[in-house]
Write an enzyme that holds these catalytic residues in place. Structure first.
Site, PDB file in Angstrom:
ATOM      1  N   THR A  13       0.833  -1.198   0.000  1.00 52.66           N
ATOM      2  CA  THR A  13       0.000   0.000   0.000  1.00 52.66           C
ATOM      3  C   THR A  13       0.868   1.248   0.000  1.00 52.66           C
ATOM      4  O   THR A  13       2.008   1.236   0.461  1.00 52.66           O
ATOM      5  CB  THR A  13      -0.957   0.013   1.210  1.00 52.66           C
ATOM      6  OG1 THR A  13      -0.201   0.132   2.424  1.00 52.66           O
ATOM      7  CG2 THR A  13      -1.787  -1.262   1.254  1.00 52.66           C
ATOM      8  N   GLY A  14       0.313   2.313  -0.568  1.00 55.79           N
ATOM      9  CA  GLY A  14       1.079   3.550  -0.658  1.00 55.79           C
ATOM     10  C   GLY A  14       2.369   3.362  -1.412  1.00 55.79           C
ATOM     11  O   GLY A  14       3.426   3.842  -0.987  1.00 55.79           O
ATOM     12  N   THR A  16       3.191   4.231  -4.686  1.00 59.68           N
ATOM     13  CA  THR A  16       3.474   5.019  -5.883  1.00 59.68           C
ATOM     14  C   THR A  16       4.713   5.892  -5.723  1.00 59.68           C
ATOM     15  O   THR A  16       5.176   6.495  -6.692  1.00 59.68           O
ATOM     16  CB  THR A  16       2.273   5.915  -6.252  1.00 59.68           C
ATOM     17  OG1 THR A  16       1.976   6.786  -5.152  1.00 59.68           O
ATOM     18  CG2 THR A  16       1.044   5.064  -6.588  1.00 59.68           C
ATOM     19  N   GLY A  18       8.298   6.843  -2.700  1.00 59.78           N
ATOM     20  CA  GLY A  18       8.940   6.693  -1.401  1.00 59.78           C
ATOM     21  C   GLY A  18       9.286   5.267  -1.020  1.00 59.78           C
ATOM     22  O   GLY A  18       9.670   4.441  -1.852  1.00 59.78           O
ATOM     23  N   ILE A  19       9.155   4.973   0.272  1.00 58.42           N
ATOM     24  CA  ILE A  19       9.504   3.659   0.798  1.00 58.42           C
ATOM     25  C   ILE A  19       8.650   2.574   0.155  1.00 58.42           C
ATOM     26  O   ILE A  19       9.151   1.498  -0.204  1.00 58.42           O
ATOM     27  CB  ILE A  19       9.358   3.643   2.328  1.00 58.42           C
ATOM     28  CG1 ILE A  19      10.440   4.512   2.979  1.00 58.42           C
ATOM     29  CG2 ILE A  19       9.447   2.215   2.872  1.00 58.42           C
ATOM     30  CD1 ILE A  19      10.284   4.694   4.480  1.00 58.42           C
ATOM     31  N   GLY A  20       7.360   2.814  -0.010  1.00 54.81           N
ATOM     32  CA  GLY A  20       6.481   1.812  -0.610  1.00 54.81           C
ATOM     33  C   GLY A  20       6.896   1.447  -2.018  1.00 54.81           C
ATOM     34  O   GLY A  20       6.865   0.271  -2.413  1.00 54.81           O
ATOM     35  N   SER A 141       7.568   2.869  12.666  1.00 53.39           N
ATOM     36  CA  SER A 141       8.597   3.910  12.697  1.00 53.39           C
ATOM     37  C   SER A 141       9.289   3.892  14.048  1.00 53.39           C
ATOM     38  O   SER A 141       8.696   3.474  15.054  1.00 53.39           O
ATOM     39  CB  SER A 141       7.963   5.285  12.471  1.00 53.39           C
ATOM     40  OG  SER A 141       8.863   6.332  12.756  1.00 53.39           O
ATOM     41  N   TYR A 154       1.201  11.427  15.280  1.00 55.79           N
ATOM     42  CA  TYR A 154       1.881  10.476  14.393  1.00 55.79           C
ATOM     43  C   TYR A 154       2.530   9.363  15.212  1.00 55.79           C
ATOM     44  O   TYR A 154       2.370   8.175  14.909  1.00 55.79           O
ATOM     45  CB  TYR A 154       2.934  11.211  13.568  1.00 55.79           C
ATOM     46  CG  TYR A 154       3.836  10.303  12.762  1.00 55.79           C
ATOM     47  CD1 TYR A 154       3.386   9.720  11.588  1.00 55.79           C
ATOM     48  CD2 TYR A 154       5.148  10.044  13.173  1.00 55.79           C
ATOM     49  CE1 TYR A 154       4.223   8.895  10.840  1.00 55.79           C
ATOM     50  CE2 TYR A 154       5.980   9.237  12.435  1.00 55.79           C
ATOM     51  CZ  TYR A 154       5.522   8.659  11.266  1.00 55.79           C
ATOM     52  OH  TYR A 154       6.337   7.834  10.533  1.00 55.79           O
TER      53      TYR A 154
END
Length: 265
Positions: A13-14, A16, A18-20, A141, A154
């Site tokens: 997921t996510g 598109t 960065g880390i994903g 995190s 967060y």
């Protein structure tokens, strides 16, 4: 070491950017067919085109949907009814003083960072248990252990992910399905790079590596590597625990934080 994921289907997921995105690329390079998720079909299509070019493979499928909502998660599951690997990477962050965080922000962060992974894990993990093999990973995190004063909301969600991950691992114990969390530290993702580039315009500093080292020195002074991690370094850990080689690792919180957290367990 068995790192072969041929024949396995993964959802990141996510993914598109960065880390994903880096995780999706790593899993594809290990042979998995990877579903790319983002909020809009256009972003997903663009990411898949880049991934195909970078990896030289075509083993990517589109899974658009805003999984911060129950309807968006349901849409993704309907389009992708069965998978072997779930990487719950979607997340948002925003520095804001505690006394300025309204109820709606607390709820938005919880829905996006926690409930997205809860909904998808609830939908997909039973099928993995039935098949006798599966991997579920929560991208938490170091902020889940070191709650950052500049964004307590967060940090709260990242701690919650650790609890969900361990509880799910206990739930599926002995099934052949492993559940783990990965805890990145400060990482030079695209979002962080954009933020630092904006700072560079304001300060005249253009060396992102130097800016990253300055940030770590000021805000994460316990770091043992003294720099931002790369997205690839985080993806390497995720790729390993998704592999057959990590079959004895479950219920763990695995840190890729550069040693920011000052304890040995």
């Amino acid at each position: 070491m068995d790192m072969n994921l041929n024949g396995r289907r993964a959802l990141v997921t996510g993914s598109t950017a960065g880390i994903g995105y880096a995780i999706a690329r790593a899993l594809a390079q290990m042979g998995a067919t990877v579903a790319i998720n983002g909020r809009t079909p256009d972003r997903v299509r663009t990411a898949i085109a880049r991934l195909k070019e970078e990896t030289g493979t075509t083993c990517f499928i589109a899974a658009p949907g805003d999984i911060a909502t129950a309807g968006g998660a349901e849409k993704v599951v309907k389009g992708l009814p069965a998978i072997d690997i779930l990487v719950n990477n979607t997340g948002i962050f925003e520095p804001k003083p505690f006394f300025d965080i309204p109820d709606e922000d607390w709820l938005r962060f919880y829905e996006t960072n926690v409930m997205s992974g809860v909904r998808l894990s609830r939908a997909y993990t039973p099928g993995m248990v039935e098949a006798g093999w599966g991997r579920v990973v929560f991208i938490s995190s170091e902020s889940g252990l070191n709650i950052p004063v500049e964004m307590v909301h967060y940090g709260m969600t990242k701690t919650a992910q650790l609890a969900v991950s361990r509880g799910l691992a206990e739930t599926v114990a002995g099934s052949g399905v492993t559940v783990n969390s990965v805890l990145p530290g400060p990482t030079l993702s695209e979002g962080v790079a954009d933020f630092m580039a904006k700072m560079a315009k304001d300060t005249g500093e253009v060396d992102l590596d130097a800016m990253g080292r300055d940030f770590v020195a000021e805000h994460r002074s316990t770091s043992l590597i003294g720099r931002l991690a790369t997205v690839e370094e985080v993806a390497n850990m995720v790729a390993y625990i998704c592999s057959p080689a990590a079959s004895a690792t479950s219920g763990a919180a695995l840190r890729v934080d550069g040693g920011v957290i000052r304890h040995i367990a």
